[in-house]
Design a protein around this motif. Structure first.
Motif, mmCIF file in Angstrom:
data_model
loop_
_atom_site.group_PDB
_atom_site.id
_atom_site.type_symbol
_atom_site.label_atom_id
_atom_site.label_comp_id
_atom_site.label_asym_id
_atom_site.label_seq_id
_atom_site.Cartn_x
_atom_site.Cartn_y
_atom_site.Cartn_z
ATOM 1 N N PRO A 1 -2.707 6.780 13.029
ATOM 2 C CA PRO A 1 -1.865 7.500 12.593
ATOM 3 C C PRO A 1 -1.694 8.687 11.831
ATOM 4 O O PRO A 1 -0.486 9.225 11.130
ATOM 5 N N VAL A 2 -2.683 8.287 10.909
ATOM 6 C CA VAL A 2 -2.814 9.525 9.092
ATOM 7 C C VAL A 2 -3.242 10.791 10.330
ATOM 8 O O VAL A 2 -3.114 11.803 10.066
ATOM 9 N N PHE A 3 -3.809 10.751 11.734
ATOM 10 C CA PHE A 3 -4.341 11.680 12.256
ATOM 11 C C PHE A 3 -3.262 12.729 12.410
ATOM 12 O O PHE A 3 -3.190 13.397 12.416
ATOM 13 N N TYR A 4 -2.573 11.414 12.842
ATOM 14 C CA TYR A 4 -0.813 12.605 13.668
ATOM 15 C C TYR A 4 -0.166 13.101 12.695
ATOM 16 O O TYR A 4 0.109 13.974 13.032
ATOM 17 N N VAL A 5 0.175 12.635 12.059
ATOM 18 C CA VAL A 5 0.665 12.661 10.971
ATOM 19 C C VAL A 5 0.132 14.253 10.240
ATOM 20 O O VAL A 5 0.701 15.589 9.838
ATOM 21 N N LEU A 6 -0.724 13.944 9.907
ATOM 22 C CA LEU A 6 -1.980 15.896 9.844
ATOM 23 C C LEU A 6 -2.378 17.082 10.867
ATOM 24 O O LEU A 6 -1.779 18.012 10.564
ATOM 25 N N SER A 7 -1.771 16.237 11.886
ATOM 26 C CA SER A 7 -2.032 17.306 13.094
ATOM 27 C C SER A 7 -0.531 17.526 13.958
ATOM 28 O O SER A 7 -0.704 18.952 14.503
ATOM 29 N N GLU B 1 5.275 7.818 5.283
ATOM 30 C CA GLU B 1 5.658 8.863 6.683
ATOM 31 C C GLU B 1 5.049 7.262 7.492
ATOM 32 O O GLU B 1 6.111 7.091 8.348
ATOM 33 N N ILE B 2 4.202 7.073 7.416
ATOM 34 C CA ILE B 2 3.808 5.975 7.853
ATOM 35 C C ILE B 2 3.759 4.578 8.619
ATOM 36 O O ILE B 2 3.272 3.300 8.593
ATOM 37 N N GLY B 3 4.526 4.273 6.792
ATOM 38 C CA GLY B 3 4.710 2.740 6.337
ATOM 39 C C GLY B 3 3.237 1.777 5.808
ATOM 40 O O GLY B 3 3.563 0.548 6.635
ATOM 41 N N HIS B 4 2.549 2.966 5.833
ATOM 42 C CA HIS B 4 1.817 1.910 4.553
ATOM 43 C C HIS B 4 1.318 2.131 3.392
ATOM 44 O O HIS B 4 2.341 2.646 2.830
ATOM 45 N N SER C 1 -5.209 5.984 0.926
ATOM 46 C CA SER C 1 -6.334 6.246 1.129
ATOM 47 C C SER C 1 -7.762 5.798 1.479
ATOM 48 O O SER C 1 -8.456 6.339 0.992
ATOM 49 N N LYS C 2 -8.346 4.971 1.316
ATOM 50 C CA LYS C 2 -9.391 4.014 2.422
ATOM 51 C C LYS C 2 -9.419 5.296 3.549
ATOM 52 O O LYS C 2 -10.588 6.005 4.440
ATOM 53 N N ILE C 3 -8.482 4.926 4.199
ATOM 54 C CA ILE C 3 -8.874 5.575 5.955
ATOM 55 C C ILE C 3 -8.791 6.934 5.016
ATOM 56 O O ILE C 3 -10.085 7.772 6.338
ATOM 57 N N ILE C 4 -8.345 7.921 4.600
ATOM 58 C CA ILE C 4 -8.769 9.393 4.282
ATOM 59 C C ILE C 4 -10.428 9.100 3.836
ATOM 60 O O ILE C 4 -10.905 10.140 3.950
ATOM 61 N N GLY C 5 -10.232 8.728 3.430
ATOM 62 C CA GLY C 5 -11.996 8.570 2.779
ATOM 63 C C GLY C 5 -12.899 8.144 3.984
ATOM 64 O O GLY C 5 -14.068 9.022 3.968
#
Length: 318
Positions: free
Chosen positions: A44-50, A63-66, A72-76
């Motif tokens: 979800p994070v990758f898709y939003v940024l892509s 945007e992704i409802g998280h 923040s953890k996923i970004i890390g």
């Protein structure tokens, strides 16, 4: 699936979790199949940024409802793999902006075939099903946004417990309970006053013999709630709802509402025009209950109670 046949729909969460785990396990292997360095939870994070410009973690989370900590953890994690980078916002140094790195952008190209094939596979599954899972999920999400599962279960619990409550007429054997239940709540919030002692010490003489009535709520044959309908010597009001008390250990069973309904039904049967009551706005659950029963706030009248700062009335149908 014999377990779920036995438990039924109460194991919905467990069944959905099992389905999610199965799909997530396959998803991880699908990424390997296409030689893409990605974890399913990152998608979800990758898709939003892509598909857009750089964004803040807050914007991504919304945007992704998280939750913000989850994103923040996923970004890390993605940052450690060199897929994303965080930079200070040029227009606002207090914010960090997240964007895909060159490596991350390369994946947006590589992943297209995978997304096409995954969509084809899911469409094939959907074509073999009787029910549309995607639409069903949308319906469930909408309904749970309107009222959560927790709220719905609590509502069912309250209704079931209320079914165990019996409202009975006062008898001398309930005199101690009538006094104790009222003293308990009054002492918790205020202090007992002369008017309290008069009614609680001698309910027969000061309430019943003057044309009033007292109801007692029984739960498992134990008195856990009381309420009085007091005959008023007043040209404007016929009866007063007074001395309503519910034991803290029996709250959440609609006992106050059931007592209030009994009081209203009795006053109506007696041909009363209205019911008056006095309370204090600090008792928010009580005020909410009175509103639910149909009582409306009125202008202040003379009262024997120091603690009274709100008065209400209920006009009964003729």
């Amino acid at each position: 699936m014999e377990f779920f046949n036995k438990t039924g729909k109460v194991a919905l969460g467990s069944r959905l979790r099992m389905l999610t785990e199965k799909i997530t396990e396959d998803a991880a292997q699908i990424y390997q199949l296409y030689n893409i360095e990605m974890q399913p939870k990152w998608f979800p994070v990758f898709y939003v940024l892509s598909v857009g410009e750089e964004k803040t973690i807050t914007a991504i989370a919304k945007e992704i409802g998280h939750s913000h900590p989850s994103v923040s953890k996923i970004i890390g994690e993605m940052g450690k793999k060199g897929l994303v980078v965080e930079k200070k916002d040029k227009t606002d140094g207090r914010r960090n902006m997240v964007s895909l790195t060159k490596k991350g952008l390369e994946i947006t190209v590589k992943i297209q075939d995978q997304l096409t094939d995954v969509n084809t596979a899911i469409e094939a599954i959907s074509a073999q099903t009787t029910y549309d899972l995607w639409k069903a999920m949308e319906e469930w999400e909408y309904l749970l946004e309107q009222q959560s599962l927790l709220s719905r279960v609590a509502e069912a619990h309250k209704k079931r417990e209320a079914g165990k409550v019996t409202i009975v007429d006062y008898q001398p054997k309930y005199k101690a309970a009538f006094k104790a239940l009222n003293e308990e709540w009054i002492a918790r919030w205020f202090k007992l006053e002369a008017a309290d002692h008069k009614s609680l010490d001698h309910p027969e003489e000061n309430i019943l013999k003057k044309g009033g009535h007292i109801f007692v709520a029984l739960y498992n044959d134990e008195p856990v709630g009381v309420c009085a309908l007091v005959k008023m010597d007043d040209p404007d009001y016929d009866y007063e709802l007074a001395k309503m008390a519910v034991s803290p250990k029996a709250q959440g069973k609609s006992i106050g509402f059931l007592l209030g309904q009994a009081i209203i039904a009795k006053a109506t049967a007696l041909g009363a025009r209205n019911i008056y009551l006095e309370s204090n706005t600090i008792l928010k659950p009580a005020i909410s209950l009175y509103n639910k029963l149909g009582f409306k706030k009125i202008a202040g009248r003379a009262t024997p109670y120091e603690r009274c700062n709100i008065q209400m009335e209920l006009i009964l149908p003729v």
